[in-house]
Scaffold this active site. Structure first.
Site, PDB file in Angstrom:
ATOM      1  N   ASP A  86       7.689  17.523  -3.571  1.00 40.85           N
ATOM      2  CA  ASP A  86       6.501  17.069  -2.842  1.00 40.85           C
ATOM      3  C   ASP A  86       6.560  17.648  -1.432  1.00 40.85           C
ATOM      4  OD1 ASP A  86       4.295  15.727  -1.883  1.00 40.85           O
ATOM      5  OD2 ASP A  86       4.878  13.785  -2.696  1.00 40.85           O
ATOM      6  N   ASP A  97      -0.980  18.188   1.600  1.00 36.56           N
ATOM      7  CA  ASP A  97       0.067  17.524   0.825  1.00 36.56           C
ATOM      8  C   ASP A  97      -0.076  17.993  -0.623  1.00 36.56           C
ATOM      9  OD1 ASP A  97       1.915  15.770  -0.237  1.00 36.56           O
ATOM     10  OD2 ASP A  97       0.903  13.944   0.443  1.00 36.56           O
ATOM     11  N   HIS A 157      -4.201   9.337  -1.291  1.00 36.46           N
ATOM     12  CA  HIS A 157      -4.408   8.722   0.021  1.00 36.46           C
ATOM     13  C   HIS A 157      -5.265   9.583   0.942  1.00 36.46           C
ATOM     14  CE1 HIS A 157      -0.942  11.380   1.112  1.00 36.46           C
ATOM     15  NE2 HIS A 157      -0.537  11.023  -0.101  1.00 36.46           N
ATOM     16  N   HIS A 165      -1.205   8.391   5.587  1.00 38.18           N
ATOM     17  CA  HIS A 165      -1.851   7.350   4.776  1.00 38.18           C
ATOM     18  C   HIS A 165      -2.838   6.617   5.686  1.00 38.18           C
ATOM     19  CE1 HIS A 165       0.779   7.606   1.173  1.00 38.18           C
ATOM     20  NE2 HIS A 165       1.621   8.112   2.055  1.00 38.18           N
ATOM     21  N   GLU A 190      -2.638  12.381  -6.295  1.00 35.43           N
ATOM     22  CA  GLU A 190      -1.345  12.658  -6.930  1.00 35.43           C
ATOM     23  C   GLU A 190      -1.088  11.769  -8.146  1.00 35.43           C
ATOM     24  OE1 GLU A 190       1.962  11.868  -4.292  1.00 35.43           O
ATOM     25  OE2 GLU A 190       0.702  10.681  -2.960  1.00 35.43           O
ATOM     26  N   GLU A 278      -0.045  17.193  -7.555  1.00 41.29           N
ATOM     27  CA  GLU A 278      -0.784  16.783  -6.361  1.00 41.29           C
ATOM     28  C   GLU A 278      -1.477  17.964  -5.703  1.00 41.29           C
ATOM     29  OE1 GLU A 278      -0.033  14.125  -2.316  1.00 41.29           O
ATOM     30  OE2 GLU A 278       1.665  15.131  -3.264  1.00 41.29           O
TER      31      GLU A 278
END
Length: 293
Positions: A86, A97, A157, A165, A190, A278
């Site tokens: 990640d 992300d 998020h 977040h 994700e 993700e």
């Protein structure tokens, strides 16, 4: 709509994140120390012109998220494993992300397909006005069609400047209530698929931390605030600035005082193997722009 300079930063972060994700597939191999992978990919982010938005997460098998190497980590990639990598990249505070699951030893291939297809199917529906509950329903349905379970207490998020977040979560399961995505918002989505119960729980270990408030007084906290703002950081990022034997002591002290937030390693409750996929996207009027593709 996003201002041009903000959009440029998001796209730059996304381009770097995509490169790092591809690089991860080349270096995640049996026997490789996890700390070597973390250091190599984080250094590559900086070389490409970005900064890590959080410590590289590298989670094995039933570990779903939040594992990064502590200082002197001796863990290596086992002969058979699903490895979740990640990656977070920030440019001027704007974050991309992305994550990939890599099979070592040709295990869990269908589990990987489940999370990847869930992400692909959900992304096709993204546009201004789509409901978060309908996204979760698509993710859940796709994963269950493979015979696996989505992890219900992990979510996508909303992303904002220096905020990983930012208050809105995209579920990985169907929900009764939710919200509407709006044009110009940026999200990381994700899906997690598992052979286990579909729930993660905190382990007793934590190697990722965050300073929620930059208002500090000590040299240790001031350095963290200056270097990482309110984004997550790792203890191993501090060993070049502070005595190694003091770092753990100081972190423990400030976590206990609730000044530093700790992120426990998340483990699947039924010890099931976990896969993750993700991407980060910008919501558009009639679709979305996937900046981490």
């Amino acid at each position: 709509m996003l201002e041009a300079n903000i959009l440029e930063s998001y796209r730059a972060a996304g381009d770097i994140a995509a490169k790092i994700r591809e690089e991860a597939g080349k270096i995640v191999k049996e026997g490789t120390p996890l700390i070597k992978i973390c250091d190599a990919l984080e250094k590559r982010i900086i070389k490409e012109g970005g900064k890590p938005a959080f410590p590289l997460n590298i989670s094995l098998n039933d570990v779903a998220a939040h594992y990064t190497s502590p200082p002197d980590d001796k863990t290596t990639i086992p002969p058979k494993a699903l490895v979740k990598v990640d990656i977070g990249v920030q440019v001027e505070g704007y974050i991309a992300d992305t994550a990939v699951t890599i099979s070592v030893g040709k295990v869990g291939m269908e589990l990987i397909k489940a999370s990847e297809l869930a992400l692909e199917n959900a992304l096709k529906t993204i546009k201004h006005g789509v409901k978060s509950s309908s996204i979760g329903e698509i993710i859940e349905k796709t994963i269950k069609e493979f015979g696996f379970k989505p992890i219900s207490n992990l979510t996508g998020h909303l992303l904002e400047k220096y905020n990983l977040h930012a208050g809105k979560s995209i579920p990985n399961v169907k929900t009764k209530i939710g919200f509407v995505l709006k044009e110009g918002e940026v999200y990381a989505m994700e899906p997690f698929a598992t052979t286990g119960e579909g729930i993660v729980e905190d382990s007793k270990y934590a190697y990722i931390y965050r300073l929620p408030s930059p208002k500090t007084s000590t040299q240790f906290l001031s350095y963290i605030a200056r270097e990482f703002k309110t984004l997550p950081f790792a203890a191993r990022w501090l060993i070049y600035k502070f005595p190694r034997n003091k770092i753990e002591e100081l972190i423990r002290k400030f976590v206990s005082a609730q000044i530093i937030q700790a992120y426990p390693v998340l483990v699947e409750r039924g010890k099931g193997t976990v896969s993750q996929a993700e991407h980060t996207f910008i919501v558009k009027r009639n679709g979305c722009e996937i900046i981490s593709a």
